[in-house]
Design a protein around this motif. Structure first.
Motif, mmCIF file in Angstrom:
data_model
loop_
_atom_site.group_PDB
_atom_site.id
_atom_site.type_symbol
_atom_site.label_atom_id
_atom_site.label_comp_id
_atom_site.label_asym_id
_atom_site.label_seq_id
_atom_site.Cartn_x
_atom_site.Cartn_y
_atom_site.Cartn_z
ATOM 1 N N PRO A 281 -73.023 -61.753 -57.264
ATOM 2 C CA PRO A 281 -72.269 -60.943 -58.238
ATOM 3 C C PRO A 281 -71.681 -61.783 -59.369
ATOM 4 N N SER B 222 -72.075 -57.652 -62.792
ATOM 5 C CA SER B 222 -71.789 -56.692 -61.715
ATOM 6 C C SER B 222 -70.509 -55.930 -61.962
ATOM 7 N N LEU C 223 -66.116 -59.118 -54.069
ATOM 8 C CA LEU C 223 -67.521 -58.754 -54.265
ATOM 9 C C LEU C 223 -68.466 -59.757 -53.593
ATOM 10 N N ASP D 170 -72.395 -56.067 -50.103
ATOM 11 C CA ASP D 170 -73.606 -55.664 -50.821
ATOM 12 C C ASP D 170 -73.257 -54.847 -52.068
ATOM 13 N N LYS D 171 -74.249 -54.730 -52.930
ATOM 14 C CA LYS D 171 -74.042 -54.029 -54.192
ATOM 15 C C LYS D 171 -73.541 -52.594 -53.987
ATOM 16 N N ASN D 172 -74.032 -51.923 -52.974
ATOM 17 C CA ASN D 172 -73.606 -50.527 -52.775
ATOM 18 C C ASN D 172 -72.144 -50.415 -52.322
ATOM 19 N N HIS E 93 -69.804 -52.380 -53.868
ATOM 20 C CA HIS E 93 -69.008 -53.002 -54.935
ATOM 21 C C HIS E 93 -67.839 -52.128 -55.408
#
Lengths: 250, 250, 250
Positions: free
Chosen positions: C84, C112, C201, C205-207, C209
């Motif tokens: 990120p 991100s 972050l 994981d990105k989901n 964030h």
């Protein structure tokens, strides 16, 4: 106090090009006073940032050739806008580069207030004095005279900090005996004084600069005394000193 | 303590070329000890500033190519003047640039004392170790050996900081178990240790360097212990730690 | 709290290219959280340092042309590694250089999370707002809309800090009302928030964030409230705030 109230009311932006040692403290003391600090030194943006500011504070504590050029650019923009410029001649007399930078800035920029310790001010005025790094060793003999002669030749207010702070113009000097020896044990009290001076000057006219500078040093010194009475060491003092400044009680 | 008394008496100027993260703390710890800090990095002035100084402290924490060149210039001037040079190899082993800068400085400058954490010292000595950013991960297996071999190859004192600080020359290591885990929670305790080492070395002869370095680390650790006993968190500890250093009580 | 536990466990390295005013505070808040900070900005080493890191925090508070180039290099390396990137658009809208730098970084680096105060976020979203130096003057009218539109156009989380912090993605905003007015009196609380966001972050994981960013701001605000209840001034508050963050109690 008039100046403190005006700072609170106007929230002037105080643009600094200062050193990397005390940059945080300069920003924070400005914020504690109720003004808004901004630190910006890229040549591409200083003229534009100055246009938003109500005073400019220059400090050569960790100077480079490039940085001095940015300071001159900023100073010229400040002159154009007509806002006060404070110059802190950190280490003037310790090296040729610092003495020359002080003189170069003063030659190219109209400075409203020159600040230094006894040694730095004495050296700049052409008197004998020793500056060891950024510390004054002596230089107190004819400090009143040095202050007034510098004030005259640069048509500026001059502040020489020491056990007694000397604040003068070309005609007279005022003496501020407020303060506490603890202030000398904390790195950055000199630099922060320049930010306070800049903040005070930012809210008044040129004919009030001497009074504003004297008031700034008196306030700064009193806050130091109050903080010292509550502190056991230099770092506790520094914390309480900044917090006293933030209370804005005269 | 002899060294503390000498620092108070001589007020040596300690010239730093250090990183932008802990530059204030390095200056303040030097001031708290009773020495005079100066931070100056312009190539044009470092040789002249070194001539006023009693020790030089180099730290590669936020290095650039240009900054390393200024450090080498300053180091050569210090060698010429015959004052001690302390090198803090921050992040050596984390990137190629940091390892190479450490080696380059050591090649071009006669360094009196090399300081690093276990990982950094191990890497520089050619041992296996991991340095994650500026933090040592492991590297403690053969730390005594690493210290002595580095000391031998560079004819310098070596200080490896960790749970137990190892201070050595080519023939023996001394162990300092003073200190407190709180020191590891504060950014800058390593950097400040280099300033303290530089201040102690500045007031003695080369044949006393090992003793001075050991005394510096013992004093530093004891101040940490005293401060920790009065503090609830890392930042309160940092304030009280610097204030303990300022008391100069052994 | 899940994120705090993960930070403690993984000790992620958080690489910063930040400003020279609050660089220490950014490092310390990261350390207090249990993560490992590293500050490195030389173009020669940033790509290699990023490879050791778990998140990258960029801040344009004291930008130069060269520094922005180093940030872009670091950002591209972070994208390559898939970690990120947090971007703090300090002073966006105050000068052309800051607005352009914000846009240039966002064009060349996949960010991100974009963070700014109400004014900065409003300006970047193309709304009317005033940014005086690095301070937001107004810009709160349509802040939810600004957050979501920026989030959509950059496929990023957006955090707008102010009396109420707005944390959003392209579809919704969350509001964090935790915090204390004392936080606005301390220079650096905005910058430190970016370090906290980067640390949170870095361990998910990105989901996750959006949830991590919201949790970070809630935790940050709660620590501020607790610290304010024990402090008499801005600097005492700052010390206790960092120490609350270090306790890691939700």
């Amino acid at each position: 106090m008039k100046y403190l109230d005006l700072i609170q009311e106007k929230k002037p932006l105080i643009h600094h090009l200062t050193n990397w040692v005390t940059i945080y403290d300069c920003a924070q003391v400005t914020r504690s006073l109720g003004a808004l600090p901004v630190m910006a030194h890229a040549k591409e943006e200083v003229p534009e940032m100055v246009m938003l500011a109500s005073a400019l504070v220059l400090n050569i504590g960790t100077l480079t050739k490039d940085f001095v050029e940015a300071q001159i650019l900023a100073g010229k923009a400040a002159n154009k806008k007509g806002i006060p410029v404070v110059l802190d001649i950190v280490g003037c007399g310790a090296t040729k580069m610092r003495s020359e930078a002080s003189e170069q800035i003063l030659r190219e920029v109209k400075v409203s207030l020159i600040k230094g310790n006894y040694g730095e001010i004495s050296v700049l005025a052409g008197h004998d004095a020793e500056v060891r790094g950024v510390e004054s060793i002596g230089g107190s003999d004819k400090i009143d005279e040095a202050v007034m002669s510098l004030a005259k030749s640069h048509n500026a207010i001059v502040v020489a900090t020491g056990k007694v702070d000397i604040i003068g113009d070309s005609e007279k000097v005022l003496k501020c005996e407020e303060g506490h020896e603890m202030m000398g044990k904390v790195v950055g009290t000199g630099c922060m004084a320049a930010s306070v001076l800049g903040s005070f000057l930012s809210v008044c006219d040129k004919n009030e600069h001497l009074d504003a500078a004297f008031s700034a040093m008196m306030y700064y010194g009193k806050c130091g005394e109050r903080a010292a009475s509550k502190s056991e060491g230099a770092m506790e003092f520094k914390m309480r000193f900044l917090d006293e400044i933030g209370i804005q009680k005269v």
